[in-house]
Design an enzyme around this catalytic site. Structure first.
Site, short mmCIF file in Angstrom:
data_model
loop_
_atom_site.label_atom_id
_atom_site.label_comp_id
_atom_site.label_asym_id
_atom_site.label_seq_id
_atom_site.Cartn_x
_atom_site.Cartn_y
_atom_site.Cartn_z
N ASN A 99 0.84 -1.29 -0.01
CA ASN A 99 -0.20 -0.07 0.00
C ASN A 99 0.88 1.06 0.06
O ASN A 99 0.52 2.32 -0.61
CB ASN A 99 -1.06 0.07 1.26
N GLY A 172 2.39 -5.81 7.38
CA GLY A 172 1.45 -6.38 6.62
C GLY A 172 0.36 -6.77 7.31
O GLY A 172 0.12 -6.11 8.65
N SER A 173 -0.57 -7.66 7.13
CA SER A 173 -1.67 -7.94 7.69
C SER A 173 -1.42 -8.83 9.00
O SER A 173 -0.37 -9.39 9.17
CB SER A 173 -2.57 -8.73 6.80
N GLU A 194 4.66 -4.95 12.05
CA GLU A 194 3.78 -3.41 11.91
C GLU A 194 2.62 -3.99 11.30
O GLU A 194 2.52 -4.30 10.03
CB GLU A 194 4.58 -2.62 11.00
N CYS A 228 -2.95 1.88 6.56
CA CYS A 228 -3.21 1.22 7.61
C CYS A 228 -3.75 2.07 8.90
O CYS A 228 -4.30 1.31 9.78
CB CYS A 228 -1.96 0.52 8.23
N GLU A 318 -10.86 -5.45 8.92
CA GLU A 318 -10.39 -3.99 8.54
C GLU A 318 -10.73 -3.99 7.25
O GLU A 318 -10.52 -4.83 6.44
CB GLU A 318 -8.70 -4.48 8.75
#
Ligand code: NAD
Length: 443
Positions: A99, A172-173, A194, A228, A318
């Site tokens: 992203n 990431g996720s 993160e 995020c 999310e």
């Protein structure tokens, strides 16, 4: 290995990286556009300028940060001088998402190199144009045995995770974060994770509504909501909800025009899979603004959803896209009931003119970081650590903290030889009361 300890080597490598990122800026901006129509303004504001600034700041401060840090000694060790040595971990793996594909790959790399580590970077396969330029920049800036960029998808990532590392930095996720944590556990490798979450944004009756709407629209629809720390959903006091909705609609039109698909300032969803997921989130929802979509360029308009059920998909996952659910509340108990349903979010925002309310919200709930009367901008201050808590992440970085993150703080006591207090040595007979007195004085 010379590059692990030699400060000049590290500094020269970072200077070379700075020259290369500056040289390639236009190509990076183009690649970000090719990947998902990221506007040049956003590319500069949130990616390229950030990396140049992080590099300049790190190069300027590297010598100071890397120096053994003198700390106050303990009287119990008298006479001594005490230090923290900054030791590189060794081999660092950086895995990054799509992203903010440029910034999130290079920022940890800069810090890991500054701290003296060898680094392998695995950027996201989904932002393939940007990842290719990242690989070119890295190849042009570093010796291969120092820093490498490995391109590829999930299998490449899995293969890298099956190897032994001295530190893993993952962005990431949450789902993949758990896979990374498991892989790291095999060798007890320290990790920074993160991750993401559902970020609440609270607007109380006293807020400056027009300004709140402007700042929410900016933070939410920046990068088409694929941020995020974007507000995930709004919690709005019932008394001001209709007014805020009007302002939100007006601000969206002001920013992106009547048809955001024609705006050069509104990006696209990264791929068909994610685009389909966004449309799924909208199923059976009350769309009060936007909702238009076009598969031919993975477009979804900035979209407002009114009062989704808390059990619906849009309030479970999310969102990570341009959908903004709006929920009304009347009491602080309502707020509490909703926010604590979720894991600790990466960020939280509160819009209010009441200091006591803001204070109550930011101290009552646990979250990575946030803003009072704004969204997203806490990311921009190098002096504020950036990271999550609980499921939104482990560890934090930015500025000096990034250097610290990739350094083991090695404590060293340098004991003087001109005096040797005999109290600690056996035989202990007759020394216990002396020990107790000393412990009392110096505790
Ligand atoms: P992702 O977790 O799908 O992918 C991130 C990286 O992991 C990619 O390089 C990918 O190749 C790799 N990967 C994917 N599946 C894997 C697997 N099974 N095993 C090993 N590696 C695998 O995340 P994404 O879709 O690229 O990014 C979106 C997510 O990232 C969102 O949840 C967002 O909140 C989060 N995010 C967090 C931050 C932050 O700073 N906290 C920043 C940006 C994005």
């Amino acid at each position: 290995m010379i590059f692990k300890t030699d400060l000049n080597y590290r500094k020269q490598a970072l200077v070379k990286l700075l020259l290369n990122v500056q040289k390639k800026e236009a190509e990076i901006i183009q690649a970000l556009y090719d990947d998902f129509k990221k506007p040049a303004f956003e590319a500069v504001a949130t990616e390229t300028s950030y990396i140049v600034s992080e590099l300049e700041y790190t190069i300027k401060n590297l010598k100071k940060w890397a120096k053994p840090q003198r700390v106050l000694p303990s009287f119990l060790n008298f006479p001594s001088t005490d230090y923290l040595y900054k030791e590189p971990y060794g081999k660092v793996l950086v895995i990054s998402p799509w992203n903010y594909p440029y910034q999130l790959a290079l920022a940890p790399l800069i810090a890991a190199v500054a701290a003296g580590n060898q680094v392998v970077v695995k950027p996201s396969e989904l932002a393939e144009n940007t990842s290719r330029i990242i690989a070119e920049i890295i190849a042009a800036s570093f010796e291969e045995q120092h820093v490498q960029c490995v391109l590829g998808g999930v299998e490449v990532s899995q293969n890298l995770l099956s190897q032994r590392w001295d530190y893993i930095f993952f962005t990431g996720s949450v789902a993949v974060g758990k896979i990374v944590a498991q892989a790291a556990a095999t060798h007890l490798t320290p990790v920074t994770l993160e991750l993401g979450g559902k970020n609440p944004c609270i607007i109380d009756e006293s807020a400056d509504l027009k300004l709140a709407a402007k700042r929410i629209v900016w933070g939410k629809f920046l990068n088409a909501g694929q941020t995020c720390i974007a507000p995930d959903y709004l919690l709005v006091h019932e008394h001001i909800k209709p007014k805020l909705i009007e302002y939100l609609k007006a601000e969206i039109i002001l920013a992106y025009g009547e048809n955001p698909q024609e705006s050069t300032d509104f990006p696209r969803i990264i791929n068909e899979k994610n685009w389909k997921r966004q449309l799924q989130l909208l199923e059976n929802q009350t769309v009060i603004f936007g909702g238009q979509s076009d598969v031919s360029d993975f477009y979804l308009a900035p979209t407002l959803v009114d009062e989704p059920s808390l059990d619906s998909l849009v309030m479970q996952e999310e969102i990570f896209g341009p959908i903004l659910p709006i929920l009304g509340y009347t009491s602080e108990t309502d707020l509490e009931k909703i926010i604590v349903r979720y894991e600790k979010p990466l960020s939280l925002y509160v819009f209010t003119q009441r200091k006591s309310f803001a204070q109550k919200i930011i101290t009552r709930f646990s979250f990575g970081g946030g803003c009072i009367n704004d969204t997203v901008i806490h990311f921009a201050n190098k002096r504020l650590p950036f990271g999550g808590v609980g499921h939104s992440g482990i560890g934090a970085y930015h500025g000096k903290r990034s250097f610290e993150l990739f350094s083991h703080n090695k404590p060293i006591v340098k004991k003087a030889t001109w005096l040797d207090i005999p109290l600690r040595y056996a035989p202990y007979q007759g020394k216990l009361s002396g020990l107790k007195k000393m412990l009392k004085w110096f505790s």
